[in-house]
Design a protein around this motif. Structure first.
Motif, PDB file in Angstrom:
ATOM      1  N   SER A   1      40.549  18.737 -56.997  1.00  0.00           N
ATOM      2  CA  SER A   1      40.577  20.142 -57.399  1.00  0.00           C
ATOM      3  C   SER A   1      39.321  20.857 -56.909  1.00  0.00           C
ATOM      4  O   SER A   1      38.294  20.231 -56.644  1.00  0.00           O
ATOM      5  CB  SER A   1      40.703  20.270 -58.915  1.00  0.00           C
TER       6      SER A   1
ATOM      7  N   TYR B   1      44.404  22.680 -58.115  1.00  0.00           N
ATOM      8  CA  TYR B   1      44.647  21.275 -57.828  1.00  0.00           C
ATOM      9  C   TYR B   1      45.437  21.108 -56.538  1.00  0.00           C
ATOM     10  O   TYR B   1      46.295  21.922 -56.216  1.00  0.00           O
ATOM     11  CB  TYR B   1      45.399  20.632 -58.999  1.00  0.00           C
TER      12      TYR B   1
ATOM     13  N   GLU C   1      40.015  12.874 -58.147  1.00  0.00           N
ATOM     14  CA  GLU C   1      40.391  12.410 -59.483  1.00  0.00           C
ATOM     15  C   GLU C   1      39.390  11.448 -60.094  1.00  0.00           C
ATOM     16  O   GLU C   1      39.148  11.491 -61.287  1.00  0.00           O
ATOM     17  CB  GLU C   1      41.778  11.769 -59.449  1.00  0.00           C
TER      18      GLU C   1
ATOM     19  N   ARG D   1      48.159  24.621 -60.658  1.00  0.00           N
ATOM     20  CA  ARG D   1      49.024  23.711 -59.907  1.00  0.00           C
ATOM     21  C   ARG D   1      50.216  24.483 -59.338  1.00  0.00           C
ATOM     22  O   ARG D   1      51.048  24.976 -60.082  1.00  0.00           O
ATOM     23  CB  ARG D   1      49.512  22.569 -60.790  1.00  0.00           C
TER      24      ARG D   1
END
Length: 146
Positions: free
Chosen positions: A36, A69, A111, A137
């Motif tokens: 992200s 993201y 992540e 998203r």
């Protein structure tokens, strides 16, 4: 000028979108992982086809908790890919200014927490009439995009 080696994508170039340009990216790049960037995501109504076409646009955000993201790719051959993506994002010299999207450096948090420096195509026009995507998203706003 040194070309970037990583590209962050958050919309039509995502693996799930199955877009032809995304297939080009996967043919000439390797998925590093999910991540992200500090930004806000909007769905933009295409000014050339209002109500008929929409696409995502990420805009830099002032707060670290505002995230968009997507996926990070390592580019095997950056020069031809960047040229193709500049054309796709309408920010090559062939397109009139001001460009709707511009290629910008971004810091991607993967992540696992690792930071990767990459480039991404960020939206530059007014978003006051655009639909915000609070989750950050694209797949939440357009799950059926292909």
């Amino acid at each position: 000028m040194t070309l970037p080696s990583h590209l962050f994508v958050y919309g039509t170039l995502l693996t799930t979108a199955q877009h032809a340009m995304g297939k080009l990216l996967r043919a000439h790049g390797s998925l590093v992982g999910q991540g992200s960037i500090q930004a806000r995501l909007y769905i933009i109504d295409d000014p050339d086809a209002p109500g008929q076409n929409a696409y995502p646009g990420a805009v830099p955000a002032p707060r670290p908790d505002q995230r968009v993201y997507g996926e990070v790719y390592a580019l095997h051959t950056p020069a031809p890919l960047i040229e193709a993506f500049d054309e796709y994002e309408a920010c090559s010299p062939n397109w009139p200014e001001p460009h709707e999207f511009l290629r910008r450096p971004v810091r991607v948090t993967l992540e696992g927490g690792k930071i990767v420096n990459a480039i991404s195509y960020l939206y530059t026009w007014d978003v006051s009439d655009a639909q915000p995507v609070p989750s950050g998203r694209f797949t939440d706003a357009a799950p059926d995009v292909r």
